[in-house]
Scaffold this active site. Structure first.
Site, short mmCIF file in Angstrom:
data_model
loop_
_atom_site.label_atom_id
_atom_site.label_comp_id
_atom_site.label_asym_id
_atom_site.label_seq_id
_atom_site.Cartn_x
_atom_site.Cartn_y
_atom_site.Cartn_z
N TRP A 149 7.82 156.04 25.36
CA TRP A 149 6.78 156.00 24.32
C TRP A 149 7.21 155.26 23.07
O TRP A 149 6.38 154.79 22.31
CB TRP A 149 6.39 157.44 23.96
CG TRP A 149 7.60 158.33 23.85
CD1 TRP A 149 8.13 159.10 24.85
CD2 TRP A 149 8.45 158.48 22.72
NE1 TRP A 149 9.26 159.71 24.41
CE2 TRP A 149 9.48 159.37 23.10
CE3 TRP A 149 8.44 157.97 21.42
CZ2 TRP A 149 10.50 159.74 22.23
CZ3 TRP A 149 9.46 158.34 20.56
CH2 TRP A 149 10.46 159.22 20.97
N ASN A 150 8.53 155.14 22.85
CA ASN A 150 8.94 154.56 21.56
C ASN A 150 8.88 153.04 21.60
O ASN A 150 9.28 152.43 22.59
CB ASN A 150 10.35 155.02 21.19
CG ASN A 150 11.39 154.44 22.12
OD1 ASN A 150 11.27 154.56 23.32
ND2 ASN A 150 12.39 153.81 21.58
N GLY A 225 13.99 153.86 29.71
CA GLY A 225 13.86 155.31 29.54
C GLY A 225 15.25 155.93 29.58
O GLY A 225 16.25 155.25 29.34
N GLY A 226 15.30 157.21 29.90
CA GLY A 226 16.58 157.93 29.90
C GLY A 226 17.32 157.76 31.22
O GLY A 226 16.72 157.46 32.26
N GLU A 247 16.93 149.61 31.34
CA GLU A 247 17.31 149.65 29.92
C GLU A 247 17.29 151.12 29.52
O GLU A 247 16.22 151.71 29.37
CB GLU A 247 16.29 148.87 29.08
CG GLU A 247 16.29 147.39 29.32
CD GLU A 247 17.59 146.73 28.92
OE1 GLU A 247 18.32 147.29 28.09
OE2 GLU A 247 17.87 145.65 29.46
N LEU A 248 18.48 151.69 29.34
CA LEU A 248 18.52 153.15 29.18
C LEU A 248 18.99 153.54 27.78
O LEU A 248 18.85 152.78 26.84
CB LEU A 248 19.39 153.75 30.28
CG LEU A 248 19.04 153.22 31.69
CD1 LEU A 248 19.98 153.77 32.73
CD2 LEU A 248 17.59 153.53 32.05
N CYS A 281 16.87 153.30 21.04
CA CYS A 281 17.96 153.29 22.02
C CYS A 281 19.24 152.73 21.41
O CYS A 281 20.32 153.08 21.83
CB CYS A 281 17.55 152.48 23.24
SG CYS A 281 16.94 150.86 22.79
N GLU A 379 22.63 161.88 23.68
CA GLU A 379 21.67 161.14 22.86
C GLU A 379 20.68 162.12 22.24
O GLU A 379 20.12 162.95 22.94
CB GLU A 379 20.93 160.14 23.77
CG GLU A 379 20.08 159.17 23.02
CD GLU A 379 19.32 158.22 23.95
OE1 GLU A 379 18.92 158.63 25.06
OE2 GLU A 379 19.10 157.08 23.54
N GLU A 456 17.13 141.93 28.77
CA GLU A 456 15.79 141.60 28.29
C GLU A 456 15.97 140.69 27.07
O GLU A 456 16.78 140.98 26.20
CB GLU A 456 15.03 142.88 27.94
CG GLU A 456 14.79 143.69 29.21
CD GLU A 456 13.87 144.88 29.05
OE1 GLU A 456 13.91 145.53 28.00
OE2 GLU A 456 13.11 145.15 30.00
#
Ligand code: NAD
Length: 487
Positions: A149-150, A225-226, A247-248, A281, A379, A456
């Site tokens: 969501w972020n 995400g996580g 991308e975590l 992140c 985190e 990315e």
């Protein structure tokens, strides 16, 4: 109540079921979203699959794909204020940040638009006299994108831009926590003139995510995400042996040596951890500070943390807004309590604020005497900074790399040779020296270890959405000799 629809095969619909999204500043529902069921997921993947092979897209030149992406970038720039307002309302991300970020999202699309006809293959100097061999870079196929969501528009742009530039088609599942920005983006995308089905947006929770990432017609899964969810995603994609880019999360070290420009380092640390209410992140969530300047640094940092303007996300004066979800706030409270029990000292903050919405005070925890504190390894995804002091460079490196993550890092020093040594030794996808949180469409972004793989941004991002086809062409007019002799 605002209504947001899903976008499948160029058509908007309410879906068979809907769910409500909360405004994090008030904790009250503000919008209704279509919730994708397995049948919707299947329709979206079929649409992307058909579009991938349809001549309107498959035979389109790379230059023409680039032009469509330029048009999309212009539309995003024109609609940036509305997109920013919607993202702020649905996620609680402050309007200052969403406005700047979405204006920059248009630049990301421009970068990838320009890249579309620069994704080149290669010619090989092959070791056979009568053969020409070359490599074609072809789109990987149907991409399933799953995002948190972020900064959702931003995190989606770095997938949509390179994937479409490379000639892929896509189904994007927006986060169930705050899907409005992506469903609004679909309306803008629809005006850009892409063929039907090239890009589809659905929403919904893990059930929709599982159906999408395990679908047999998906060729690549791009996930942000996580790490726990990423493990599920990789298992889901194994069904189809689809490739993945992940991308975590991160637990990024922010390292300050005693020769640093302290004012700059304090300011960079404040934005490194409190910007986006810590829901970033790349948050510089572990401050490693040289022992000789620890007291001075922490006292200046504490003063700045306590002066941060906390307020409504839609107020331009606000510097820290609410967390996106109640779950985030409970997670922060729990980790802080555990860390204090393990010997960490609370320097400031650490509390859920007594006002409506999911507000949390900017927090600094000194873990110098509690190296096992949960706050150093987990985190938060919130405005919580954990501090550890170090004596020398070797200890700074050891502490920096004492994490399973490896996304970002920051080094503050005026010593050039030390900066170079640190750059070499830190195990992370990004090293910022005397700066923090700088990003650009031109620069690759991604991590090591539990922070994932794939990049990315930059040319590499587009290459991740291609696969190589090796072409062999025999140039001799002579008949093929003995069929059983290997050539
Ligand atoms: P999350 O992992 O809980 O969810 C992300 C997405 O995965 C959501 O859309 C969710 O619906 C979907 N999902 C959940 N279970 C699934 C399953 N079994 N199969 C398929 N999809 C599933 O993450 P979150 O809490 O929404 O976001 C916070 C995390 O994202 C943090 O760890 C943060 O560091 C990370 N993040 C990373 C980056 C980066 O670029 N490295 C950027 C932003 C956020």
């Amino acid at each position: 109540m605002h209504i947001f629809q899903q976008y499948i095969n160029g058509t908007f619909s309410d879906g068979t079921t809907q769910f409500e999204s909360l405004d994090p500043a008030t904790a009250a529902p503000w919008a209704k979203m279509a919730e994708a069921q397995v049948a919707d997921v299947n329709d979206a993947v079929e649409a992307a699959h058909d579009a991938f092979f349809a001549p309107e897209w498959a035979d389109m030149t790379a230059t023409a794909r680039g032009k469509l992406l330029f048009r999309l970038a212009d539309l995003i720039a024109e609609n940036a204020p509305r997109l920013a307002e919607i993202e702020t309302r649905d996620t609680g991300k402050i309007i200052r940040e969403t406005s700047a970020q979405i204006a920059y999202v248009a630049e990301y699309f421009r970068y990838f638009a320009g890249l579309a006809d620069k994704i080149e293959g290669a010619h090989l100097p092959i070791d056979k006299p009568d053969m020409e061999v070359w490599l074609r870079r072809e789109p990987v196929g149907v991409v399933a994108a799953v995002v948190p969501w972020n900064s959702q528009l931003f995190l989606s742009a770095v997938k949509i831009g390179p994937a479409l530039a490379a000639g892929c088609t896509m189904v994007l599942k927006a986060s169930e926590e705050a899907p409005a920005p992506m469903l609004e983006f679909a309306k803008i995308f629809d005006q850009a003139g892409f063929p039907k089905g090239v890009f589809n947006v659905i929403t919904g929770g893990p059930a929709a995510g599982v159906a999408l990432t395990s679908h047999s017609k998906v060729d690549h899964v791009a996930f942000t995400g996580g790490p726990d969810t990423a493990r599920h995603i990789v298992r889901n994609s194994a069904e189809n042996l689809a490739s993945t880019s992940l991308e975590l999360g991160g637990k990024s070290p922010f390292i300050v040596f005693d020769d640093a420009d302290i004012e700059s380092a304090v300011n960079a640390q404040v934005s490194g951890i409190f910007a986006a209410t810590g829901q970033s992140c790349v948050a510089g969530s572990r401050l490693l500070v040289q022992a000789s300047i620890k007291d001075e640094f922490l006292s200046r940092l504490k003063a700045k943390a306590e002066a941060v303007v906390i307020g409504a996300p839609d107020d331009m004066a606000t510097e820290v807004g609410p967390l996106c979800t109640l779950r985030q706030r409970e997670h922060a409270l729990e980790l802080i309590a555990k860390s204090v029990e393990a010997g960490a000292v609370l320097i400031t903050g650490g509390e859920a604020m007594d006002r409506e919405g999911f507000y949390f005070t900017p927090t600094i925890l000194d873990c110098s005497e509690a190296h096992d504190a949960a706050s150093l390894s987990n985190e938060f995804f919130g405005p919580v900074l954990s501090v550890v002091s170090f004596e020398d460079e070797a200890e700074a490196v050891r502490l920096a790399n004492d994490t399973e993550f490896g996304l970002a890092s920051g080094v503050f020093t005026q010593n050039l040779t030390r900066a170079h040594r640190m750059i070499r030794k830190i195990r992370a996808g990004i090293v910022w020296v005397n700066t923090y949180r700088a990003v650009s469409p031109i620069a690759p972004f991604g991590g090591h270890g539990l922070s994932g793989h794939g990049r990315e941004g930059g040319l590499q991002a587009a290459l991740d959405y291609t696969k190589i086809k090796t072409v062999w062409l025999r140039t001799s007019d002579d008949p093929i000799p003995d069929p059983f002799v290997m050539r």
